[in-house]
Design an enzyme around this catalytic site. Structure first.
Site, PDB file in Angstrom:
ATOM      1  N   GLY A  80      -0.718  -8.112 -45.520  1.00 47.39           N
ATOM      2  CA  GLY A  80      -2.103  -7.674 -45.718  1.00 47.39           C
ATOM      3  C   GLY A  80      -2.535  -6.508 -44.843  1.00 47.39           C
ATOM      4  N   HIS A 129       2.052   1.628 -54.116  1.00 51.77           N
ATOM      5  CA  HIS A 129       3.493   1.390 -54.164  1.00 51.77           C
ATOM      6  C   HIS A 129       4.190   2.287 -53.140  1.00 51.77           C
ATOM      7  CE1 HIS A 129       7.325   0.270 -55.921  1.00 51.77           C
ATOM      8  NE2 HIS A 129       7.670   1.541 -55.854  1.00 51.77           N
ATOM      9  N   ASN A 166      -2.846  -0.114 -58.063  1.00 58.12           N
ATOM     10  CA  ASN A 166      -1.810  -0.655 -57.172  1.00 58.12           C
ATOM     11  C   ASN A 166      -1.373   0.440 -56.207  1.00 58.12           C
ATOM     12  OD1 ASN A 166       0.280  -2.452 -56.228  1.00 58.12           O
ATOM     13  ND2 ASN A 166       1.754  -1.331 -57.477  1.00 58.12           N
TER      14      ASN A 166
HETATM   15  C1  GRF Z   1       3.060  -2.149 -49.201  1.00 57.61           C
HETATM   16  O1  GRF Z   1       4.175  -1.372 -48.845  1.00 57.61           O
HETATM   17  C2  GRF Z   1       2.623  -1.824 -50.595  1.00 57.61           C
HETATM   18  O2  GRF Z   1       2.847  -0.495 -50.958  1.00 57.61           O
HETATM   19  C3  GRF Z   1       3.488  -2.718 -51.425  1.00 57.61           C
HETATM   20  O3  GRF Z   1       3.607  -3.911 -50.690  1.00 57.61           O
HETATM   21  C4  GRF Z   1       3.405  -3.618 -49.301  1.00 57.61           C
HETATM   22  C5  GRF Z   1       2.283  -4.501 -48.838  1.00 57.61           C
HETATM   23  O4  GRF Z   1       2.121  -4.455 -47.451  1.00 57.61           O
HETATM   24  N1  GRF Z   1       2.956  -2.893 -52.752  1.00 57.61           N
HETATM   25  P1  GRF Z   1       0.878  -5.171 -46.767  1.00 57.61           P
HETATM   26  O5  GRF Z   1       0.895  -6.623 -47.210  1.00 57.61           O
HETATM   27  O6  GRF Z   1      -0.363  -4.479 -47.228  1.00 57.61           O
HETATM   28  O7  GRF Z   1       1.096  -5.034 -45.295  1.00 57.61           O
END
Ligand code: GRF
Length: 199
Positions: free
Chosen positions: A15, A113, A111
């Protein structure tokens, strides 16, 4: 006057992006408010971050719906129907949403990514960047459609990959980039609607 947009964040893990969005919404409460955080993982640390920020949290444990994706998604849809968000932001939500789910919120789901899409959709993006000796890497925010990490790109930021970079070092660099990019994009979507959607 700008009406603050209601956003719901869907998470599944640490998160850190949610944390960046929490800070941004606290700094600019007139632009967007996080009205709820939904996790598919009951142990997600992001839930703790949300609770510390006094945000309503919801868990729909994906493991309890192992063979029942429609039921899993219906639980989330029921929560969303109550919350009535303007925008749904995926941030580490590790489940692929069905066509039916996406069609329930057309053009309302985004989203983030960790790659320069269309390069490296799916998992293990950092590993592939190192294995292929890429010289650049980055993060992409995109609209969610029915193909994995393939919806129209809203914004993208790059980093240079250095010869001594490792999977771990670029992961951290890209995360830092994401923490800038995601709040920026959501702020713009919430206030200006001027972001060009590329297909
Ligand atoms: C991030 O790298 C995001 O791009 C991907 O999952 C990861 C989530 O990280 N979809 P976090 O839980 O926000 O630290």
């Amino acid at each position: 006057m700008i009406k603050a947009k209601r956003i719901v964040v869907l998470i599944g893990g640490n998160g850190s992006n949610l944390q960046a969005l929490i800070h941004a919404s606290q700094n600019k409460p007139d632009a967007f408010n996080i009205i709820g955080v939904i996790s598919h993982n009951p142990s997600a640390y992001g839930l703790e971050r949300a609770k510390k920020a006094n945000l309503p949290t919801y868990t729909v444990d994906a493991k309890l719906f192992a063979n029942h994706k429609a039921g899993f998604e219906q639980c989330i849809l029921d929560i969303l129907a109550e919350l009535k968000p303007d925008l749904i932001c995926l941030a580490g939500f590790m489940r692929i949403l069905s066509k039916a789910f996406i069609q329930a919120y057309p053009h309302h789901i985004i989203n983030i990514h960790p790659s320069l899409l269309p390069k490296y959709p799916g998992l293990n993006t950092h590993k592939q960047v190192i294995a292929n000796q890429d010289t650049e890497h980055g993060a992409t925010v995109h609209w969610v459609n029915e193909q994995l990490d393939a919806g129209p790109i809203i914004a993208q930021e790059k980093i240079a990959v250095q010869p001594d970079d490792t999977e771990d070092s670029i992961k951290l660099k890209v995360l830092a980039l994401e923490h800038q990019l995601y709040p920026q994009v959501i702020y713009q979507l919430a206030t200006e609607y001027t972001i060009k959607v590329r297909s």
